[in-house]
Design an enzyme around this catalytic site. Structure first.
Site, PDB file in Angstrom:
ATOM      1  N   CYS A 461       0.860  -1.224  -0.115  1.00  0.00           N
ATOM      2  CA  CYS A 461      -0.122  -0.101   0.028  1.00  0.00           C
ATOM      3  C   CYS A 461       0.658   1.185  -0.101  1.00  0.00           C
ATOM      4  O   CYS A 461       1.831   1.197  -1.005  1.00  0.00           O
ATOM      5  CB  CYS A 461      -1.023  -0.079   1.210  1.00  0.00           C
ATOM      6  SG  CYS A 461      -0.300  -0.340   2.777  1.00  0.00           S
ATOM      7  N   SER A 462       0.741   2.154   1.001  1.00  0.00           N
ATOM      8  CA  SER A 462       1.706   3.225   0.885  1.00  0.00           C
ATOM      9  C   SER A 462       3.145   2.889   1.856  1.00  0.00           C
ATOM     10  O   SER A 462       4.056   2.724   1.395  1.00  0.00           O
ATOM     11  CB  SER A 462       1.197   4.563   1.656  1.00  0.00           C
ATOM     12  OG  SER A 462      -0.084   5.044   0.883  1.00  0.00           O
ATOM     13  N   GLY A 464       2.914  -0.121   4.002  1.00  0.00           N
ATOM     14  CA  GLY A 464       3.120  -1.438   4.038  1.00  0.00           C
ATOM     15  C   GLY A 464       2.931  -2.385   5.489  1.00  0.00           C
ATOM     16  O   GLY A 464       3.293  -3.204   5.546  1.00  0.00           O
ATOM     17  N   ARG A 467      -2.917  -1.992   5.203  1.00  0.00           N
ATOM     18  CA  ARG A 467      -3.947  -2.784   4.079  1.00  0.00           C
ATOM     19  C   ARG A 467      -3.148  -3.848   3.486  1.00  0.00           C
ATOM     20  O   ARG A 467      -3.453  -4.851   3.226  1.00  0.00           O
ATOM     21  CB  ARG A 467      -4.003  -1.836   2.970  1.00  0.00           C
ATOM     22  CG  ARG A 467      -5.128  -0.744   3.472  1.00  0.00           C
ATOM     23  CD  ARG A 467      -5.446   0.351   2.194  1.00  0.00           C
ATOM     24  NE  ARG A 467      -4.389   1.291   2.682  1.00  0.00           N
ATOM     25  CZ  ARG A 467      -4.252   2.492   1.883  1.00  0.00           C
ATOM     26  NH1 ARG A 467      -5.118   2.740   0.993  1.00  0.00           N
ATOM     27  NH2 ARG A 467      -3.581   3.301   2.155  1.00  0.00           N
ATOM     28  N   ARG A 507      -2.440   3.071  16.185  1.00  0.00           N
ATOM     29  CA  ARG A 507      -4.102   2.974  15.498  1.00  0.00           C
ATOM     30  C   ARG A 507      -4.890   2.558  16.504  1.00  0.00           C
ATOM     31  O   ARG A 507      -6.036   2.991  16.272  1.00  0.00           O
ATOM     32  CB  ARG A 507      -3.678   1.689  14.638  1.00  0.00           C
ATOM     33  CG  ARG A 507      -2.692   1.836  13.292  1.00  0.00           C
ATOM     34  CD  ARG A 507      -3.216   2.756  12.199  1.00  0.00           C
ATOM     35  NE  ARG A 507      -2.556   3.007  11.037  1.00  0.00           N
ATOM     36  CZ  ARG A 507      -1.709   3.892  11.154  1.00  0.00           C
ATOM     37  NH1 ARG A 507      -1.778   5.002  11.731  1.00  0.00           N
ATOM     38  NH2 ARG A 507      -1.148   4.079   9.731  1.00  0.00           N
TER      39      ARG A 507
END
Length: 685
Positions: A461-462, A464, A467, A507
């Site tokens: 993804c960006s 890693g 996602r 998160r």
């Protein structure tokens, strides 16, 4: 700063209370109450008020488990006896002791009618910090409930008065997102003065206090202190929780052993310790598997071109085709469209390691427009012109901010009340199930390319770690039946999530009172939700049950165990998490019968499973998102049904073994020389 160990001068109370039930995050009768509670109680002066509150119950030792920095500094310097400073400090100490004794008497008198059964059950290392009697819990489903509210260094605990069975709300403080006061001195309405506690697990709690009791301030201060240890420079409770289990959950995962299970190293892949001291990439694990033809110098050159040095490394290899799943972060292409020959050569080596195919799929989890926008920030994606025999696919999974907003809408829709008339339209407006579908569909595409097309897949993804972890872990769950066992799933979480740098602390907002932090996002919750979706479509394929998934998710927030602390393997290694905390897997593996799926049929599911990623098959996980609503609970406890099914299964299995033994004995007897010719002929046929 996410890890603060207990001060050496602080004594950890190892009193053991009545049960491991205290570890459960689900209240015994009604957890419908919201997880929001901020209470303010009178402390007298400084931390002495807390000590007095703790002393009112025989199940805890006087004094706070964690002392404030002010009290620590004063206790470390002791003036010599006989000196002027000593006599001065002695008189001050005497006056403080007298004041503390008076405050302690007031607190004891205030709680004199509180009986021991109202005390919360305590875990080893847990201490009572505050008690408030005559508190009303404003349950949105059952109405006001009067009882006793307690705060420990691990949980908020409310027990209703005169109810059988008892009405209990038990909330780990790690679940608390924020605490707010409601009302002030001028508040006159009934239940208008108290605390709101907002939680991360889809509920909010409101507790009403009586102003004349002066109990709100103490509860509020203790909640603020122990729910947000990061802001108060305190250790997480996981560092003080010392319960012993017969199994060591930290031994569930060993990178070297897992690579051996996958048949590595082999002719095409090797094990490298380039990151042994986390100097190459501080968000990657110490042990990595890379193409054998790539030297460590090659890896360093590739690292320069990958965001945060997260180069493509192996996650899983097919035992027959040798097709692989590898993961990494985005390339640093930028607006100018930079190229890196070393990176292009490295991806060719990954492709060449699979003799079954001469193509490599790159699954970019992002929407195309987001990947293009990342070029302006120096990131981007692989160009099919620069990378030969590569096919780039965008999976359209949105970023953490979109997911956070989607969960907020879902929560507003489900708690505290549900609009039955507009259920479907309101659910659709949250886009939550749509996001779950896209994640599941992306993982199915990864698994399909590896299994059906025998082609290697690179996922990113960006950065890693969000996602990417969702996609690789779900694809591996579909491809490898080992990950569908309890131990295998534990290993999968350790491997693809904790060691590969998913930022659990950031998160989930562990111990941080900044509830509006833009980096918070339900990435891991979406993964667990997807696993539950798979369990619905394949009810006999997974060894673990729904309760297992709920428990994993609850303790991702609770900070009772060290499993999900920190943002990367390096942080956990440096802070000695494995040596000083207990693993969640220790608890689960000591109580396996509570988490087993009674319908699990290992013998019939030693193959790949492909769930249907369609909105007509995706469901809302009611047992997690709406579990606090009594109307949504099954009338028959699922745990009881599971136990009965497990017992029945054990009986049937025992009977099968007995019959197999009888058949074997009969065949042996019939095949003996003493048997008749007719019997011998029958057996041979």
């Amino acid at each position: 700063h996410y890890f603060r160990k207990p001060h050496p001068d602080v004594t950890v109370n190892m009193d053991k209370s009545e049960g491991r039930d205290a570890r459960q995050t689900q209240p015994r009768q009604d957890s419908a109450g919201s997880l929001s509670g901020s209470s303010e109680g009178k402390t007298g002066s400084g931390s002495e008020g807390a000590s007095g509150a703790a002393a009112t119950t025989p199940s805890s030792t006087p004094g706070s488990t964690r002392s404030s920095s002010r009290s620590r500094s004063s206790s470390q310097v002791e003036p010599k006896l006989g000196s002027p400073s000593a006599s001065a400090s002695s008189s001050v100490s005497d006056s403080q002791e007298n004041l503390q004794a008076q405050e302690l008497k007031v607190l004891r008198d205030a709680n004199s009618k509180l009986s021991q059964p109202d005390d919360p059950p305590l875990l080893p290392g847990e201490k009572l910090q505050a008690i408030a009697k005559d508190v009303t819990y404003l349950c949105p489903f059952m109405g006001p409930v009067r009882g006793v509210l307690s705060v420990t260094n691990y949980k908020l605990y409310f027990k209703g008065n005169n109810r059988d069975p008892p009405f209990i709300v038990d909330v780990p403080l790690g679940v608390v997102s924020r605490v707010e006061k409601v009302g002030g001195q001028s508040s006159r309405g009934e239940n208008s003065y108290g605390l709101d506690v907002f939680c991360k697990d889809m509920r909010n709690l409101r507790f009403a206090h009586k102003q004349e009791n002066h109990s709100r301030r103490l509860v509020f201060e203790k909640l603020q202190q122990y729910a947000f240890p990061v802001n108060n420079k305190l250790p997480f409770f996981a560092f003080e929780y010392k319960e012993k289990f017969s199994t060591n959950g930290w031994k569930v995962y060993s990178a070297v052993e897992e690579y051996k299970r996958l048949g590595l190293p082999n002719d095409a892949w090797r094990i490298t310790k380039i990151n042994e001291n986390y100097e190459f990439c501080d968000t990657y694990p110490a042990v990595l598997s890379v193409p054998k033809a790539a030297s460590d110098d090659d890896l360093r050159r590739v690292g320069v071109f990958r965001s945060r040095c997260r180069i493509p490394v192996l996650s899983w290899i097919h035992p027959e085709s040798q097709a692989t799943i590898t993961r990494c972060s985005q390339p640093l292409v930028g607006v100018g469209g930079k190229r890196c020959r070393d990176d292009e050569k490295y991806l060719q080596l990954i492709m060449d390691a699979n003799a079954q195919s001469h193509k490599l799929y790159i699954m970019d989890a992002r929407p195309n427009v987001n990947a293009v926008a990342n070029k302006a920030k120096g990131g981007g994606y692989e160009s099919e012109d620069a990378y030969q025999n590569v096919e780039l696919v965008f999976l359209d999974i949105h970023n953490i901010h979109v997911m956070r907003e989607s969960l907020r809408k879902l929560r507003d829709m489900l708690y505290p009340s549900i609009d039955d008339h507009h259920w479907l339209s309101n659910l659709e407006a949250t886009h939550w199930l749509e996001h779950i579908k896209l994640i599941l569909a992306g993982a199915v595409r990864v698994a399909d390319k590896v299994e059906s097309h025998k082609t290697s897949v690179l996922v990113h993804c960006s950065d890693g770690w969000d996602r990417t972890a969702q996609l690789t872990a779900l694809a591996m769950l579909m491809l490898d039946p080992f990950y569908r066992t309890i131990r295998g799933f534990e290993l999968l979480i350790e491997k693809e999530w904790t060691t590969f740098g998913h930022k659990f602390a950031t998160r989930l907002g562990h111990g941080d009172k900044n509830h509006a932090d833009a980096d918070r996002s339900p990435v891991f919750l979406q993964f667990i939700d997807c696993v539950w979706q798979i369990s619905r479509q394949f009810p006999v394929a997974l060894e673990f049950n729904e309760h297992f998934l709920v428990t994993v998710m609850d303790h991702a927030y609770s900070c009772l165990f060290g499993t999900f602390l920190g943002n990367a393997e390096e942080a956990r290694h440096n802070e000695g998490v494995l040596q000083t905390t207990v693993s969640l897997w220790s608890y689960i593996n000591d109580h396996l019968d509570n988490f087993r799926n009674p319908l699990y049929a290992a013998y019939s599911h030693q193959h790949v499973i492909f769930p249907v990623a369609s909105l007509r098959r995706i469901e809302l996980w009611k047992a997690y998102y709406i579990r606090w609503n009594p109307r949504m609970r099954p009338q028959e406890p699922l745990s009881q049904r599971n136990r009965e099914l497990l017992e029945l299964r054990a009986q049937l299995q025992k009977r099968v073994e007995e019959l197999q033994q009888e058949v074997g004995t009969k065949k042996t007897t019939e095949g003996s020389p003493d048997s008749s010719p007719t019997q011998a002929v029958t057996v041979s046929v």
